[in-house]
Motif scaffolding. Structure first.
Motif: not given
Length: 414
Positions: A274-283
């Motif tokens: 998902l990061r490679a697709l440009g997403f900021a990611l939370g958890t």
């Protein structure tokens, strides 16, 4: 003279939605925005942690001193309602399935305890959000997961989905009413459709076709719920470039203790994709759960640092009555747990700053409020943006090309 009623909402986005829904059933009272003017106060409560219960209790005590009638609804109504009611701390208890009865129950002017059941699905819809620039749509209720620490399935019930046609109809009305950003919410939204042969991805594909919707934001989803139908919409311009995917921990041994369904190494693969697709990611992340030995923590920390996380909702474990985890020996001291919490927060704060520095894209911001001389909003990566301008841009969408990245937010002048 008509009595006045005030709504106090604690907790998650689902509660924000539920409060607006309950308001729609009020017919014989005036809804006010000042609790000091209210004869009746409805508290939509959260019970996910002990501190949430404490907050509800403190608020009940404060408004009771002013002589207001207090009605408790939300998750806390199930977990704490009987206790508060029997102590006469509150006037009434209103369960999730009984929302539509609120007007008549208050009008009777008799104390009531109406918990109902945990099987209902809301029939009414919300078409307007006072004091909000974005709109919330509840797409499902309840959770089928059995995580060892969590009380929520016992207060929200099993997972059940709203009908897709009702959701799409609600979204169309909201878009017509000027809400360009929709936030999908529920107890476990990734479970959407499993009881009706659909999925969250398929629902999103249809929502994205509605004219007038510029951005769709999602609540928390589970790693296992990102299926092929969800992957099909990842490149859509209307999907917020931020996903919140609940991990809860990054040690596989700890995930087993927590009775979680996700697997640490598969999680890392997913986040990297998902990061490679440009997403900021939370958890979400829990520290200090029983069994979190120094060895397990070091394994978790080593793994945690590999995750491209930009946002974090983390907290120290809090035992909840009637959960499996509450029966386990608590073997992590409070000081150790707080230090672990501080450590992962610092890691993610640094990640977030670096993400914003390295990802200098045009920011699409929905301006939500004015505060301290700045217009405030969130960009497509769910990062806060503060804007200085002489124009009135409240509730407007603005595209920002030039901005300064600071620790607390991105700053722009237009």
């Amino acid at each position: 003279m008509r009595q006045k009623i005030y709504f106090k909402t604690f907790g998650c986005r689902t509660n924000i939605y539920d409060t607006e829904l309950i308001k729609s059933y009020i017919k014989d009272y005036d809804i006010v925005n000042d609790e000091n003017l209210a004869d009746v106060i409805v508290i939509n409560s959260c019970t996910v942690t002990n501190s949430a219960d404490s907050g509800t209790r403190a608020y009940i005590n404060s408004v009771k001193k002013r002589g207001a009638k207090v009605i408790l609804t939300g998750c806390g109504a199930v977990s704490k309602g009987k206790e508060f009611y029997e102590k006469s701390s509150i006037f009434g208890v209103l369960g999730a399935s009984e929302k539509s009865k609120i007007n008549e129950l208050i009008a009777k002017n008799e104390r009531f305890f109406e918990l109902g059941d945990l099987k209902s699905i809301d029939k009414n819809i919300v078409t307007n959000y006072e004091n909000h620039t974005k709109a919330f749509i509840k797409i499902q209720e309840g959770c089928d997961f059995k995580c060892s620490y969590c009380i929520i399935p016992s207060v929200r019930g099993a997972s059940r989905s709203m009908s897709q046609s009702a959701i799409l109809n609600e979204a169309k009305i909201l878009a017509t009413n000027g809400y360009n950003e929709l936030v999908l919410t529920g107890t476990n939204i990734g479970s959407y459709g499993k009881d009706s042969g659909s999925s969250l991805g398929k629902l999103l594909q249809n929502l994205g076709k509605i004219s007038g919707i510029k951005r769709i934001r999602l609540g928390s989803i589970e790693p296992s719920q990102i299926d092929d139908s969800f992957r099909e919409i990842l490149a859509e311009s209307w999907l917020e470039k931020h996903l919140h995917i609940a991990l809860q921990h990054t040690s596989q041994r700890m995930l087993n203790i927590m009775r979680r369904r996700n697997q640490a190494f598969k999680d890392l693969e997913l986040f990297s994709e998902l990061r490679a697709l440009g997403f900021a990611l939370g958890t979400d992340f829990i520290v200090g759960h029983p069994g979190e030995s120094d060895d397990i923590w070091q394994e978790a920390l080593s793994n945690f640092m590999k995750f491209p996380l930009t946002h974090l909702h983390a907290f120290v474990y809090s035992p909840r009555r009637d959960t499996h985890s509450a029966t386990l020996k608590s073997d992590v001291s409070g000081d150790v747990a707080k230090q672990r919490l501080k450590t992962i927060k610092q890691i993610v704060a640094k990640n977030n700053y670096e993400f914003r520095v390295q990802n200098k894209k045009t920011l699409s911001v929905l301006v939500e409020q004015i505060k301290d001389g700045f217009y405030h909003g969130f960009d497509q990566y769910y990062n806060p943006v503060k804007i200085q301008t002489k124009k009135d841009i409240l509730k407007e969408w603005v595209n920002i090309d030039k901005y300064e990245v600071k620790n607390e937010a991105n700053f722009a002048k237009i």
